[in-house]
Write an enzyme that holds these catalytic residues in place. Structure first.
Site, PDB file in Angstrom:
ATOM      1  N   ARG A   1       0.834  -1.217   0.000  1.00  0.00           N
ATOM      2  CA  ARG A   1       0.000   0.000   0.000  1.00  0.00           C
ATOM      3  C   ARG A   1       0.867   1.265   0.000  1.00  0.00           C
ATOM      4  NH1 ARG A   1      -3.984   3.186   1.587  1.00  0.00           N
ATOM      5  NH2 ARG A   1      -3.372   3.724   3.678  1.00  0.00           N
TER       6      ARG A   1
ATOM      7  N   TYR B   1     -15.786  10.511 -20.800  1.00  0.00           N
ATOM      8  CA  TYR B   1     -16.120   9.152 -20.363  1.00  0.00           C
ATOM      9  C   TYR B   1     -17.294   9.208 -19.386  1.00  0.00           C
ATOM     10  CZ  TYR B   1     -15.617   4.945 -17.554  1.00  0.00           C
ATOM     11  OH  TYR B   1     -15.853   3.794 -16.853  1.00  0.00           O
TER      12      TYR B   1
ATOM     13  N   ASP C   1      -7.668  13.497 -19.422  1.00  0.00           N
ATOM     14  CA  ASP C   1      -7.727  12.051 -19.599  1.00  0.00           C
ATOM     15  C   ASP C   1      -7.133  11.755 -20.983  1.00  0.00           C
ATOM     16  OD1 ASP C   1      -8.469   9.432 -20.219  1.00  0.00           O
ATOM     17  OD2 ASP C   1     -10.337   9.558 -19.061  1.00  0.00           O
TER      18      ASP C   1
ATOM     19  N   LYS D   1      -6.841   0.211 -20.733  1.00  0.00           N
ATOM     20  CA  LYS D   1      -7.045   0.282 -22.184  1.00  0.00           C
ATOM     21  C   LYS D   1      -5.709   0.085 -22.911  1.00  0.00           C
ATOM     22  CE  LYS D   1     -11.373   1.484 -21.241  1.00  0.00           C
ATOM     23  NZ  LYS D   1     -11.414   1.343 -19.788  1.00  0.00           N
TER      24      LYS D   1
HETATM   25  C1  LIG Z   1     -11.632   7.555 -21.564  1.00  0.00           C
HETATM   26  C2  LIG Z   1     -11.762   6.699 -20.343  1.00  0.00           C
HETATM   27  N1  LIG Z   1     -11.244   7.147 -19.198  1.00  0.00           N
HETATM   28  C3  LIG Z   1     -11.347   6.430 -18.061  1.00  0.00           C
HETATM   29  C4  LIG Z   1     -11.997   5.211 -18.034  1.00  0.00           C
HETATM   30  C5  LIG Z   1     -12.132   4.478 -16.724  1.00  0.00           C
HETATM   31  O1  LIG Z   1     -11.200   3.498 -16.633  1.00  0.00           O
HETATM   32  P1  LIG Z   1     -11.300   2.233 -15.634  1.00  0.00           P
HETATM   33  O2  LIG Z   1     -12.322   1.307 -16.236  1.00  0.00           O
HETATM   34  O3  LIG Z   1      -9.910   1.686 -15.661  1.00  0.00           O
HETATM   35  O4  LIG Z   1     -11.719   2.752 -14.309  1.00  0.00           O
HETATM   36  C6  LIG Z   1     -12.525   4.691 -19.207  1.00  0.00           C
HETATM   37  C7  LIG Z   1     -13.173   3.365 -19.187  1.00  0.00           C
HETATM   38  O5  LIG Z   1     -13.887   2.974 -20.074  1.00  0.00           O
HETATM   39  C8  LIG Z   1     -12.421   5.466 -20.388  1.00  0.00           C
HETATM   40  O6  LIG Z   1     -12.973   5.040 -21.545  1.00  0.00           O
END
Ligand SMILES: Cc1ncc(COP(=O)(O)O)c(C=O)c1O
Length: 335
Positions: A4, A57, A129, A154
């Site tokens: 942790r 997202y 992001d 991803k």
């Molecule tokens: C652009 C984007 N950011 C963040 C996330 C969130 O990621 P996680 O599923 O790893 O929490 C996603 C998930 O689909 C995403 O498409």
């Protein structure tokens, strides 16, 4: 000390992500959402305000629109393709500009240099992001953005076998996030997941070259098909922000939105007729995926291009000619 607080496998991956993003430091977290939460809470407190890109997202939208107001952090969503609209949304208590570019799934592009300049002039923190572009295609910190977040689940990990997130930024910002949001909110990652990311990230460059190439080939092919009303992909010259995207990105990845003529029933028939594509939500892996999306989801909306018939495609690492043939066959089937 235990995992942790410190783990050597996790640290190796954090160093690699920092190098890829040209950051002073990076931290891995248990999911992309944990990374987004840590980054936003590192810059906004009770009484503060966030201006966010509307095309983001869906769970980030829900966090900003639903959860953070319960902690006294309000968000205004703005159209970041219009810098005057961003300016108008900024209030005296604004602390954070939250960005996603290209935005998932509408593929809107933010002018990162212009927005970073606007934020610096006002003392605001910019968070982006960068999951969709990856540092192979876009390095926001070099354009003046303060913090980059990723769903490592991803492209960075790339094999659809791990859930993870990352935050990257200056040494000073990362020291503060480590000592506060990461330690106290506890979105820690385990070493086994970090090891899977380490294996995956070694082929990031090769995989992104393939995703960029096949993504563009698929977008071009689908833009020619009469069964398709619209293709949202920043690599197409017909994308309204293609020139800006080409300036700040090296490639456009394998994610796109397409609108199938005939609404949701046609979108579902198309997805079901594909043989090489799975149907699933977590994109960016080796396998191609199709996902019909509903404009009725409050995080989506027709004004973002999510109209009936919208299908998000994630182009994987299969043979490009096979993918094009599969898409052609599936469209002929619904026509
Ligand atoms: C652009 C984007 N950011 C963040 C996330 C969130 O990621 P996680 O599923 O790893 O929490 C996603 C998930 O689909 C995403 O498409």
């Amino acid at each position: 000390m235990y995992t942790r607080g410190l783990n050597p496998t996790v640290q190796v991956v954090e160093e690699k992500i920092a190098l890829l993003e040209r950051a002073g430091g990076a931290r891995l977290l248990g999911s992309g959402m944990a990374a987004i939460t840590a980054a936003i809470l590192s810059a906004a407190r009770n009484g503060d305000h966030v201006v966010a890109v509307r095309s983001i997202y869906s769970n980030a939208y829900r966090l900003l629109n639903g959860y953070l107001p319960t902690l006294g952090i309000a968000t205004t969503f703005a159209d970041f393709t219009d810098l005057d609209a961003v300016e108008a949304a900024i209030r005296p208590e604004t602390r954070v500009l939250y960005l996603e570019s290209p935005g998932n799934p509408g593929m809107h592009i933010v002018d990162l240099e212009a927005v970073a300049r606007m934020a610096q002039e006002r003392g605001l923190v910019t968070v982006i992001d960068n999951t969709l572009a990856t540092p192979y295609n876009q390095r926001p910190l070099e354009m003046g953005v303060d913090l980059v977040v990723h769903s490592v689940s991803k492209y960075l990990a790339g094999h659809s076998d791990v859930v993870a997130g990352a935050v990257a930024g200056s040494e000073k910002r990362m020291r503060a996030i480590s000592a506060n949001e990461i330690r106290d909110l506890g979105g820690i990652i385990g070493p086994f997941e970090a090891w899977l990311i380490l294996r995956g990230i070694r082929t990031l460059g090769l995989r992104m070259q393939a995703h960029n190439h096949a993504g563009l080939a698929v977008a071009c092919r689908l833009a020619e098909r009469s069964e398709i009303e619209r293709v949202h992909y920043a690599g197409l010259p017909s994308h309204p922000q293609h020139a800006l995207a080409s300036r700040q990105m090296r490639g456009f990845s394998g994610l796109m939105g397409v609108v199938v003529r005939g609404g949701m029933p046609a979108a579902i028939s198309f997805a079901n007729a594909l043989r090489l594509f799975g149907i699933g939500v977590s994109w960016g892996g080796f396998e191609s995926l199709a996902l019909p999306m509903s404009p009725e989801d409050p995080a989506m909306s027709p004004e973002l291009g999510i109209v009936p018939g919208f299908v998000r495609l994630s182009i994987g690492l299969e043979d490009e000619a096979d993918l094009l043939e599969d898409l052609d066959n599936a469209l002929r089937g619904i026509g």
